[in-house]
Write a protein that holds these residues in place. Structure first.
Motif, mmCIF file in Angstrom:
data_model
loop_
_atom_site.group_PDB
_atom_site.id
_atom_site.type_symbol
_atom_site.label_atom_id
_atom_site.label_comp_id
_atom_site.label_asym_id
_atom_site.label_seq_id
_atom_site.Cartn_x
_atom_site.Cartn_y
_atom_site.Cartn_z
ATOM 1 N N ALA A 1 43.024 21.022 -1.644
ATOM 2 C CA ALA A 1 42.566 22.392 -1.923
ATOM 3 C C ALA A 1 43.376 23.446 -1.163
ATOM 4 C CB ALA A 1 41.077 22.532 -1.597
ATOM 5 N N ARG A 2 44.241 23.014 -0.264
ATOM 6 C CA ARG A 2 45.113 23.992 0.407
ATOM 7 C C ARG A 2 45.961 24.741 -0.603
ATOM 8 N NH1 ARG A 2 48.673 21.614 5.087
ATOM 9 N NH2 ARG A 2 48.750 23.753 5.806
ATOM 10 N N ASP A 3 46.281 24.054 -1.719
ATOM 11 C CA ASP A 3 47.093 24.691 -2.756
ATOM 12 C C ASP A 3 46.500 26.024 -3.235
ATOM 13 O OD1 ASP A 3 48.855 22.476 -2.809
ATOM 14 O OD2 ASP A 3 49.152 22.772 -4.970
ATOM 15 N N ILE A 4 45.172 26.119 -3.235
ATOM 16 C CA ILE A 4 44.527 27.341 -3.754
ATOM 17 C C ILE A 4 44.925 28.526 -2.872
ATOM 18 C CG2 ILE A 4 42.353 28.382 -4.500
ATOM 19 C CD1 ILE A 4 41.125 25.521 -4.410
ATOM 20 N N LEU B 1 35.314 32.720 -2.372
ATOM 21 C CA LEU B 1 36.195 33.823 -2.756
ATOM 22 C C LEU B 1 36.526 34.725 -1.565
ATOM 23 C CD1 LEU B 1 34.684 34.694 -6.232
ATOM 24 C CD2 LEU B 1 36.848 33.560 -5.752
ATOM 25 N N ALA B 2 35.644 34.688 -0.555
ATOM 26 C CA ALA B 2 35.918 35.466 0.654
ATOM 27 C C ALA B 2 36.766 34.658 1.631
ATOM 28 C CB ALA B 2 34.597 35.867 1.315
ATOM 29 N N ASP B 3 36.713 33.340 1.518
ATOM 30 C CA ASP B 3 37.473 32.475 2.419
ATOM 31 C C ASP B 3 37.757 31.142 1.722
ATOM 32 O OD1 ASP B 3 38.582 30.973 4.412
ATOM 33 O OD2 ASP B 3 36.804 30.971 5.723
ATOM 34 N N LEU B 4 38.939 31.073 1.098
ATOM 35 C CA LEU B 4 39.291 29.878 0.311
ATOM 36 C C LEU B 4 39.394 28.623 1.176
ATOM 37 C CD1 LEU B 4 41.926 31.496 -2.082
ATOM 38 C CD2 LEU B 4 39.751 30.488 -2.795
ATOM 39 N N SER B 5 39.625 28.812 2.469
ATOM 40 C CA SER B 5 39.839 27.633 3.324
ATOM 41 C C SER B 5 38.586 26.769 3.451
ATOM 42 C CB SER B 5 40.324 28.059 4.708
ATOM 43 O OG SER B 5 39.255 28.566 5.469
ATOM 44 N N SER C 1 33.394 19.197 4.693
ATOM 45 C CA SER C 1 32.197 19.503 5.484
ATOM 46 C C SER C 1 31.354 20.641 4.914
ATOM 47 C CB SER C 1 32.594 19.825 6.921
ATOM 48 O OG SER C 1 33.368 20.995 6.951
ATOM 49 N N ARG C 2 31.937 21.515 4.113
ATOM 50 C CA ARG C 2 31.161 22.635 3.574
ATOM 51 C C ARG C 2 30.492 22.328 2.239
ATOM 52 N NH1 ARG C 2 31.570 28.071 5.478
ATOM 53 N NH2 ARG C 2 32.682 28.017 7.449
ATOM 54 N N PHE C 3 30.732 21.142 1.694
ATOM 55 C CA PHE C 3 30.121 20.815 0.407
ATOM 56 C C PHE C 3 28.752 20.183 0.627
ATOM 57 C CE2 PHE C 3 34.767 20.329 -0.644
ATOM 58 C CZ PHE C 3 34.858 21.545 -1.323
ATOM 59 N N ALA C 4 27.721 20.984 0.401
ATOM 60 C CA ALA C 4 26.360 20.465 0.554
ATOM 61 C C ALA C 4 26.010 19.550 -0.618
ATOM 62 C CB ALA C 4 25.375 21.623 0.629
ATOM 63 N N MET C 5 26.619 19.838 -1.766
ATOM 64 C CA MET C 5 26.331 19.023 -2.946
ATOM 65 C C MET C 5 27.604 18.808 -3.747
ATOM 66 S SD MET C 5 23.908 19.927 -6.237
ATOM 67 C CE MET C 5 25.146 20.756 -7.230
ATOM 68 N N ILE C 6 27.774 17.589 -4.235
ATOM 69 C CA ILE C 6 28.849 17.292 -5.177
ATOM 70 C C ILE C 6 28.199 16.569 -6.350
ATOM 71 C CG2 ILE C 6 31.018 16.039 -5.558
ATOM 72 C CD1 ILE C 6 31.483 16.287 -2.465
ATOM 73 N N MET C 7 28.285 17.202 -7.523
ATOM 74 C CA MET C 7 27.705 16.597 -8.732
ATOM 75 C C MET C 7 28.824 16.371 -9.736
ATOM 76 S SD MET C 7 24.894 18.206 -11.389
ATOM 77 C CE MET C 7 23.401 17.839 -10.471
ATOM 78 N N LYS C 8 28.898 15.153 -10.263
ATOM 79 C CA LYS C 8 29.876 14.874 -11.315
ATOM 80 C C LYS C 8 29.153 14.323 -12.530
ATOM 81 C CE LYS C 8 32.303 11.261 -12.115
ATOM 82 N NZ LYS C 8 33.052 10.028 -11.924
ATOM 83 N N ASP C 9 29.414 14.957 -13.665
ATOM 84 C CA ASP C 9 28.822 14.507 -14.926
ATOM 85 C C ASP C 9 27.297 14.395 -14.828
ATOM 86 O OD1 ASP C 9 29.635 14.005 -17.558
ATOM 87 O OD2 ASP C 9 29.408 11.841 -17.316
ATOM 88 N N GLY C 10 26.697 15.351 -14.138
ATOM 89 C CA GLY C 10 25.240 15.401 -14.017
ATOM 90 C C GLY C 10 24.652 14.488 -12.961
ATOM 91 N N HIS D 1 29.511 22.258 10.980
ATOM 92 C CA HIS D 1 30.387 23.399 11.303
ATOM 93 C C HIS D 1 31.122 23.050 12.581
ATOM 94 C CE1 HIS D 1 29.011 26.282 8.327
ATOM 95 N NE2 HIS D 1 27.763 25.911 8.597
ATOM 96 N N PRO D 2 32.229 23.645 12.925
ATOM 97 C CA PRO D 2 32.951 24.511 12.007
ATOM 98 C C PRO D 2 33.872 23.691 11.125
ATOM 99 C CG PRO D 2 34.053 24.473 14.115
ATOM 100 C CD PRO D 2 32.866 23.543 14.243
ATOM 101 N N GLN D 3 34.361 24.317 10.123
ATOM 102 C CA GLN D 3 35.317 23.705 9.208
ATOM 103 C C GLN D 3 36.648 23.477 9.935
ATOM 104 O OE1 GLN D 3 35.206 22.535 6.322
ATOM 105 N NE2 GLN D 3 37.332 22.454 5.741
ATOM 106 N N VAL D 4 37.310 22.386 9.580
ATOM 107 C CA VAL D 4 38.652 22.131 10.136
ATOM 108 C C VAL D 4 39.557 23.284 9.733
ATOM 109 C CG1 VAL D 4 40.611 20.534 10.107
ATOM 110 C CG2 VAL D 4 38.275 19.669 9.870
ATOM 111 N N ALA D 5 40.318 23.792 10.677
ATOM 112 C CA ALA D 5 41.169 24.939 10.398
ATOM 113 C C ALA D 5 42.176 24.603 9.310
ATOM 114 C CB ALA D 5 41.898 25.378 11.658
ATOM 115 N N ALA D 6 42.279 25.434 8.345
ATOM 116 C CA ALA D 6 43.270 25.262 7.276
ATOM 117 C C ALA D 6 43.515 26.618 6.675
ATOM 118 C CB ALA D 6 42.743 24.300 6.217
ATOM 119 N N GLU D 7 44.693 26.779 6.103
ATOM 120 C CA GLU D 7 44.954 28.104 5.528
ATOM 121 C C GLU D 7 44.533 28.143 4.076
ATOM 122 O OE1 GLU D 7 49.607 27.760 4.522
ATOM 123 O OE2 GLU D 7 49.081 27.950 6.611
#
Ligand SMILES: [Zn+2]
Length: 427
Positions: free
Chosen positions: A335-338, A389-393, A399-408, A421-427
């Motif tokens: 996701a760093r690509d974003i 959108l305020a912080d793509l990192s 660690s910030r994904f409280a939920m991951i749903m795939k195909d329901g 917290h905190p999130q690993v530093a990344a740009e």
């Protein structure tokens, strides 16, 4: 059928410019309805209710240039030297790892061995392995001396390439990949800066070879992606109806005009992560700055930035995905690509995030129903602690994904998740 109501969430639906308060009802593997603002979805329609705690509900991420079977090689031939058994297990680990990092879909840009992608996709689809939706590819079909041919005159070597010369061998290679179950064909039309005998601006695969690969693949209902850095290689891909063109770094004005003219049909991807890390983080792989300079990598990075600034302005569809999986580009950082799209190509955060969701959904073959949160869409959803959108990192690292749903189906259930917290530093 399970019907899950997500209440008390901020929704970024993949299309709007900003998240809005609302509720979402998921029935089976589809989004049944989306309520805006204070509107409520009738509680009796749900068999389960999840309180999102004000977190952001957004589409699952789509990795548009994925190599699940690239299991941390420093050199290309390292991938050839791993025995198939270990290679398969490590590819399976990557599948689960990338889903844990919020990628609910991955479009393969090549498998290091012919059947790795295919069997991993099957294992995921049959429900035995936690992993993303996966469009499996074969190895990178390349010509003698092209990117992916690591042999020497005196010594055989394998890497991620499948070597084929001339239309007859190319036809056979494509058919072989199809017989073994791939969804996508990958062809290497140009070289690359780190290939001493076939640099990025060398067109290694001839017009007739490209034409043959695409003709056979399309006849069998498969899509074709190409590695193409040289301007002429991009033109060759366009003239012969390649569906997805990766890199395009050295596109000249004429090439950009051709890309723009085909923008309804094609999708491109810079695969920028590896370009970025090779220049800025080469020490990770024990490569000195001098070697990086000598290999022409800063020059390639400048060309990529110049080209994607133009590609953005011309409204050509671009996916994220950065050749993660090498020593230089550990799987999971995808996701760093974003953030790179914003910093290096001039995208706004919301535009960059659309590349990682909506455009990726189209590449996956689900235009309008994957990478978006709307009625009828496939239920691939993330619940994120914070506003991406305020912080793509915050999208980098799990660690910030409280939920991951795939195909329901809940891969990570927010009712059992403690967000760290905190999130690993990344740009
Ligand atoms: Zn690649």
């Amino acid at each position: 059928m399970t019907a899950t109501l997500m209440k008390n969430v901020m929704i970024w639906d993949g299309e709007s410019d900003a998240p809005f308060a609302g509720e979402v009802l998921i029935e089976g593997n589809r989004i049944k309805s989306v309520a805006h603002g204070t509107n409520q979805i009738a509680r009796d329609r749900a068999s389960e209710v999840i309180d999102g705690g004000g977190k952001t509900l957004m589409p699952g991420l789509v990795e548009g240039h994925c190599h699940l079977s690239f299991v941390g090689p420093a050199r290309n031939q390292d991938l050839g030297e791993i025995p198939p058994e270990e290679h398969l297990l490590r590819t399976c680990r990557n599948a689960t790892l990338i889903l844990n990092h919020g990628f609910t879909s991955c479009y393969s840009a090549a498998s290091a061995k012919l059947r790795l992608d295919v069997v991993v996709r099957q294992e995921i689809e049959e429900g035995y392995l936690a992993g993303p939706r996966y469009r499996a590819a074969g190895p990178e079909i390349t010509v003698t001396g092209g990117l992916g041919d690591e042999r020497k005159q005196h010594m055989h070597a394998e890497s991620f390439g499948m070597i084929a010369d001339g239309p007859d061998e190319i036809r056979k290679a494509v058919r072989l990949c199809i017989r073994e179950g791939v969804d996508n064909i990958k062809i290497n039309i140009s070289g690359d800066e780190f290939v001493s005998h076939a640099r990025a601006e060398v067109c290694s695969m001839s017009e007739i070879e490209v034409a043959t690969a695409v003709e056979v693949a399309h006849e069998w209902g498969k899509r074709v992606a190409s590695h193409a850095r040289a301007a002429e290689s991009v033109k060759r891909a366009l003239r012969n109806n390649v569906d997805c063109i990766y890199h395009c770094d050295f596109a000249d004005d004429e090439t950009l005009d051709m890309l723009e003219a085909a923008k309804q049909r094609i999708i491109v991807g810079p695969a920028f992560g590896l370009v970025h890390n090779a220049v800025f983080e080469s020490e990770r792989a024990g490569v000195s700055k001098q070697v990086v300079e000598r290999m022409g990598l800063p020059r390639k990075l400048e060309a990529t930035c110049r080209t994607y600034e133009q590609i953005r302005k011309r409204g050509i569809k671009v996916v994220i995905g950065g050749d993660y999986g090498f020593t230089l580009t550990p799987m999971g950082q995808n996701a760093r690509d974003i953030g790179h799209f914003v910093k290096f190509f001039g995208y706004s955060p919301v535009e960059a995030l659309r590349c990682a969701t909506q455009v990726g959904g189209e590449l996956m073959g689900h235009k309008g129903e994957l990478g978006v949160v709307k009625e009828g869409a496939l239920a691939d959803l993330l619940l994120v602690d914070g506003n991406p959108l305020a912080d793509l990192s915050i999208l980098v690292g799990p660690s910030r994904f409280a939920m991951i749903m795939k195909d329901g189906r809940l891969h990570r259930d927010p009712r059992h998740t403690v967000v760290a917290h905190p999130q690993v530093a990344a740009e």
